[in-house]
Design a protein around this motif. Structure first.
Motif, short mmCIF file in Angstrom:
data_model
loop_
_atom_site.label_atom_id
_atom_site.label_comp_id
_atom_site.label_asym_id
_atom_site.label_seq_id
_atom_site.Cartn_x
_atom_site.Cartn_y
_atom_site.Cartn_z
N GLY A 102 40.85 55.85 35.26
CA GLY A 102 40.45 54.59 35.88
C GLY A 102 41.30 54.27 37.08
O GLY A 102 40.82 53.74 38.07
N GLY A 103 42.59 54.62 37.00
CA GLY A 103 43.51 54.33 38.10
C GLY A 103 43.47 55.39 39.19
O GLY A 103 44.24 55.31 40.15
N GLY A 104 42.64 56.40 39.01
CA GLY A 104 42.53 57.44 40.03
C GLY A 104 43.84 58.18 40.23
O GLY A 104 44.26 58.43 41.36
N PRO A 116 53.07 47.75 49.20
CA PRO A 116 53.21 47.54 47.76
C PRO A 116 51.85 47.33 47.11
O PRO A 116 50.99 46.67 47.69
CB PRO A 116 54.07 46.27 47.67
N VAL A 117 51.67 47.94 45.92
CA VAL A 117 50.36 47.85 45.27
C VAL A 117 50.50 47.48 43.80
O VAL A 117 51.57 47.62 43.22
CB VAL A 117 49.59 49.19 45.36
N THR A 118 49.40 47.02 43.25
CA THR A 118 49.33 46.76 41.81
C THR A 118 48.30 47.70 41.22
O THR A 118 47.18 47.77 41.70
CB THR A 118 48.89 45.31 41.55
N TYR A 119 48.72 48.43 40.19
CA TYR A 119 47.78 49.29 39.45
C TYR A 119 47.37 48.56 38.18
O TYR A 119 48.17 47.83 37.59
CB TYR A 119 48.45 50.60 39.04
N ALA A 139 45.35 46.16 37.37
CA ALA A 139 45.19 44.71 37.25
C ALA A 139 43.93 44.41 36.44
O ALA A 139 43.08 45.27 36.27
CB ALA A 139 45.06 44.10 38.64
N LEU A 166 40.38 43.12 35.78
CA LEU A 166 39.19 42.85 36.60
C LEU A 166 38.10 42.29 35.70
O LEU A 166 37.89 42.77 34.60
CB LEU A 166 38.68 44.14 37.25
N PRO A 170 33.74 42.97 39.52
CA PRO A 170 34.46 44.09 40.13
C PRO A 170 34.63 45.27 39.18
O PRO A 170 34.68 46.41 39.63
CB PRO A 170 35.81 43.49 40.52
N HIS A 208 33.85 49.03 40.11
CA HIS A 208 34.89 50.07 40.08
C HIS A 208 34.45 51.27 39.26
O HIS A 208 34.63 52.41 39.65
CB HIS A 208 36.20 49.52 39.50
#
Lengths: 661, 212
Positions: free
Chosen positions: A94-96, A203-206, A208, A210, A214, A218
């Motif tokens: 899911g997080g690729g 900076p990123v959030t993995y 999260a 949804l 969305p 996704h």
């Protein structure tokens, strides 16, 4: 030149050559040796990576996901360990996160079973991971390198898993071409993260949360990326052929181009099928036959497979599954194949029958493939067949039954009509003459039979043959009798990776195995084959007496390997036995083999080499003049003959007085 | 001490173990034969990771990238169409890797892997949720000496303005959902600091939140 490696070792090389930067692991049989090898390399500085001793598979999987966001990460697991990972692996998909797994396929309990089948791989099929099946050690190595290439492709960015059948794949020693690091570097570029953790500028959030809108969008994207994997796999397989010389497709079509009868399956069991297909090809009265060895299981190349079957004009397809789909209509592979045919060929496609076999370490033997081709032929002729899976190797429920009393009466009520119409045909099922030489070693666990067989494999490969050594593993304790089989194939271009169990040489590491009621050592030995016994107390004549075999039946050799190793202070038997094997089996000449052993014997090198030479020299099929008195505890014949299950004797035969001498 | 001391072989670089009779003690390593540490690459550039960039054809056309053959890349992207993307990796401003690919996404507003880019994430307008208006009075706020409200704010609606003595906190009225957490957490008990609907002190509200 090829190096002798087991499947696990080859997988470890795959990770090493892919320059994996983070390798968390929690070892589990049968994939343990891969992690072991990598952590040794990292410790020695041969591989620049971070290994993490995870506290469970769940953590190991979580760690590859976290690491995989920023660097190239991989791990190995099996069976329940994989099941424990599945919970987090969905996050990888899911997080690729393009991380890699190597899986030594093994049954999933209960009951506990450490041997091979595809249950674990089938259990993870809905976790969104790219699933590749390898058929031998070489393919495992190549597929891990290609796996990273596919997983890191910008159109895919998903985790992948390379599957290899437990033990017969993971623990089978064979010649593996290890590509050079520069060659692999040219094929596989360094890892570049799209959304790394700890990148100050982005900076990123993995992961999260949804909500529905969305989330479903996704998931649509995720499915699109996974479906691209099949196209990318094909492309990177082609490029692998250009740069590293071995070509890979989505599946392998082995046999006739216009095959009316096809057997489809995944992974290592295909090796036995290959031998059968080659044997049946072009035989009188047999239409075209082929084996469909599927490499990419997820995403399933439905259209390509349907096209291939259509082009070949296949009439009947038997799908072998080494795992179950509890409550499903057909087992997973059969279901995917049947759906592919239904969707892409409709009524024009071949008829599909499903067979379940190879469960929990059951071997899918050559005669099983003969039965499956026979079944396919019957179906192609229009005979009725079961709309539910057939089973291999269940005596009460065979594929073909001659008589009613042969099968379970319950089943006869249900399938009797079909059994009556389906015929076993001799042209399919006549035994296949062996095309290679096979050696079996009976030894006690801990005596070093595998070490010597692996040494012999290396010497044979240096001599230009293809060798394969498959040790039996199981719940043996030290001292139990186990077997190690070696196959010597003289054809360079033709792969043989399946045993017929007709032995040219049988070796006993211990003369007491002659008396083991569970082991008939002459069983399967070819007429006039050789038997090599490590014994200094039994003469050749005595051994013939025990076995009740004359000189035409078996050539008996003895070697006092125990004495040799004791004399040289070696402490184990495998080196003198290795020398003795060369005396008995002359196809791998001792002289050329010695040049290999000089470089490869275990330490202490000089002693090992010397014991190989002495073992070779002292092996004889003549009566040894001076049969030495037994040097270990002298025990009475009663003592040796006694078995726990033997109730005829009233008490434990006391040999204590004699022992006290 | 009559017993003989015996050092155990230790893999530790700084300490070793000594056995005296049945006692084991630890001391600093005395011999020089400490095990060598395996040399790892000391490349500092590996310390921070750099994110790759993914550009659309418009972005490439607007600002040509140094170090790549931009016209060729543009024509390659034009062949693919509007879904074409340029993958660009330039950790120190220098292009190390680039690749043109077709974006596999069907729903283009969702990032790959459902990742959220924190800096691009715009706060939602949640002002409609609040029943009271919150406002921080510059006079009462301790500024960067405190910052408790900013840490506690669940919506990240409070920002520090300025630096040092004159600094103060400010509430973003669009991001504030009126949850009272800053008001409860304020080290000054919001005495003359946080105004709710323009009031600094409301006994009914205090009773409700502090049980006074």
């Amino acid at each position: 030149m090829a190096t002798v490696l087991a499947g696990n070792g080859a997988a470890a090389w795959g990770f090493r050559l892919s320059r994996v930067q983070c390798y968390p692991y929690y070892p589990i049989t049968p994939s343990t040796a891969c992690s072991q090898q990598i952590s040794r390399w990292v410790n020695d500085g041969a591989m620049e990576a971070v290994t993490i001793n995870a506290e469970s598979e769940h953590s190991a999987a979580s760690q590859i996901i976290t690491a995989g966001k920023s660097v190239r990460a991989g791990t190995a697991t099996s069976s329940k360990g994989l099941l424990y990972m599945i919970e987090v692996l969905e996050n990888a998909a899911g997080g690729g996160v393009p991380c890699g797994l190597y899986i030594g396929n093994r049954a999933t309990g209960a009951p506990i079973n450490i041997w091979a089948d595809n249950s674990d791989a089938y259990a993870m099929r809905d976790s969104g991971v790219i699933q590749i099946f390898a058929a031998d050690a070489q393919e495992a190595l190549d597929n891990i390198i290609q796996g990273y290439r596919i997983a890191e492709d910008l159109r895919v960015r998903l985790p992948f898993a390379v599957n290899l059948r437990g033990f017969t794949g993971t623990h089978a020693y064979e010649g593996v071409e290890i590509p050079k690091q520069e060659e692999v570097d040219r094929y596989l570029a360094p890892f570049v993260p799209i959304y790394p953790l700890f990148a100050p500028e982005k900076p990123v959030t993995y992961g999260a949360m949804l909500s529905a809108y969305p989330y479903r969008r996704h998931k649509r994207n995720q499915m699109a990326a996974l479906s691209h994997a099949s196209e990318v796999a094909l492309k990177s397989g082609r490029e692998f052929a250009e740069k590293l010389g071995r070509s890979y497709g989505l599946f392998e079509w082995i046999g006739d181009e216009k095959a009316k009868l096809v057997v489809a399956l995944l992974g290592e069991s295909a090796c036995a099928g290959e031998v059968v297909t080659r044997h049946l090809q072009g035989k009188e009265g047999i239409p075209g036959v082929a084996l469909l060895k599927i490499r990419l299981f997820s995403p399933f190349p439905a259209k390509e497979i349907a096209q291939a079957l259509h082009q070949a004009g296949t009439k009947a397809l038997v799908v072998l599954d080494e795992g179950l789909h509890h409550g499903g209509v057909l087992p997973p592979l059969a279901q995917r194949v049947a759906t592919a045919i239904h969707l892409h060929l409709g009524g024009q496609g071949p008829k599909v029958a499903s067979v379940i076999g190879g469960l929990g370490g059951s071997e899918v033997r050559q005669d099983h493939f003969q039965l499956m081709f026979n079944l396919a032929d019957n179906i192609a002729e229009g005979k009725p067949y079961r709309p539910e899976p057939y089973w291999l190797d269940i005596d009460e429920d065979p594929i073909f039954a001659e008589r009613e009393d042969q099968v379970s009466p319950k089943l006869w009520k249900k399938w009797g009509e079909i059994w009556k119409k389906q015929k076993r045909k001799e042209k399919f099922c006549a035994p296949i003459p062996p095309d290679a030489h096979e050696i079996r070693i009976y030894s006690r666990a801990g005596q070093g039979a595998i070490t010597s067989a692996v040494g012999f494999t290396g010497a044979g490969i240096q001599n230009g043959y293809q060798l394969l050594t498959v040790p039996a593993f199981g719940s043996e304790r030290r001292g139990a009798i186990i077997t190690t089989d070696t196959l010597i194939n003289f054809h360079k271009e033709r792969k043989i990776r399946s045993f017929t169990r007709a032995w040219d040489v049988v070796i006993l590491y211990d003369d007491t195995i002659l008396q083991s009621p569970e082991h008939q050592v002459l069983e399967g030995l070819k007429e006039g084959g050789a038997l090599l016994v490590n014994s200094s107390r039994l003469s050749v004549k005595k051994i013939r007496e025990i076995l009740n075999a004359n000189e035409e039946r078996v050539k008996v050799f003895t070697v006092p390997a125990g004495e040799i190793s004791q004399r040289l202070g070696l402490g184990h038997l495998n080196m003198p036995m290795l020398g003795a094997l060369h005396k008995v089996y002359e196809k791998v000449p001792f002289k050329t083999a010695l040049s290999y052993y000089e470089k490869h014997v275990p330490r202490p090198r000089e002693v090992s080499l010397e014991s190989i030479k002495q073992g070779f020299a002292e092996t004889s099929d003549q009566e040894v003049k001076k049969v030495k008195k037994e040097r270990r505890l002298s025990v009475s014949q009663d003592f040796l003959d006694w078995r726990p299950e033997d109730h005829s004797q009233e008490s434990w035969p006391s040999a204590l007085e004699e022992v006290q001498l | 001490m009559t017993d003989e001391q015996q050092a155990l072989p230790s893999p530790n670089r700084y300490k070793e173990f000594v056995v005296t009779g049945s006692l084991v003690a630890m001391r600093d390593r005395q011999d020089s034969a400490a095990p060598k540490e395996i040399e790892r690459s000391q490349d500092q550039s590996g310390k921070f990771l750099h994110a790759a960039e993914i550009l659309t054809i418009e972005e490439v056309a607007r600002q040509p990238v140094d170090g790549i053959d931009t016209p060729r890349i543009l024509s390659e992207m034009a062949d693919i169409g509007p879904e074409a993307r340029l993958f660009l990796y330039r950790p120190e401003g220098k292009v190390i890797r680039y690749e043109v690919f077709e974006d596999p996404r069907i729903c283009p507003e969702i990032h790959r892997g459902a990742v959220i880019e924190n800096l691009q994430e715009k706060p939602k307008d949640v002002s409609g949720w609040s029943t009271h208006e919150f406002f921080i009075d510059i006079k009462g706020c301790l500024g960067d000496e405190c910052g408790r409200c900013a840490i506690m704010c669940p919506e990240n609606a409070i920002h520090l303005m300025g630096k040092g003595k004159g600094s103060f906190h400010e509430i973003d009225p669009l991001a504030c959902k009126g949850c009272f957490i800053c008001w409860v957490e304020c080290v000054r008990t919001a005495a003359d600091c946080i105004l709710v609907d323009g009031k600094t002190f409301d006994p009914i509200m205090r009773a409700k939140h502090f049980g006074e």
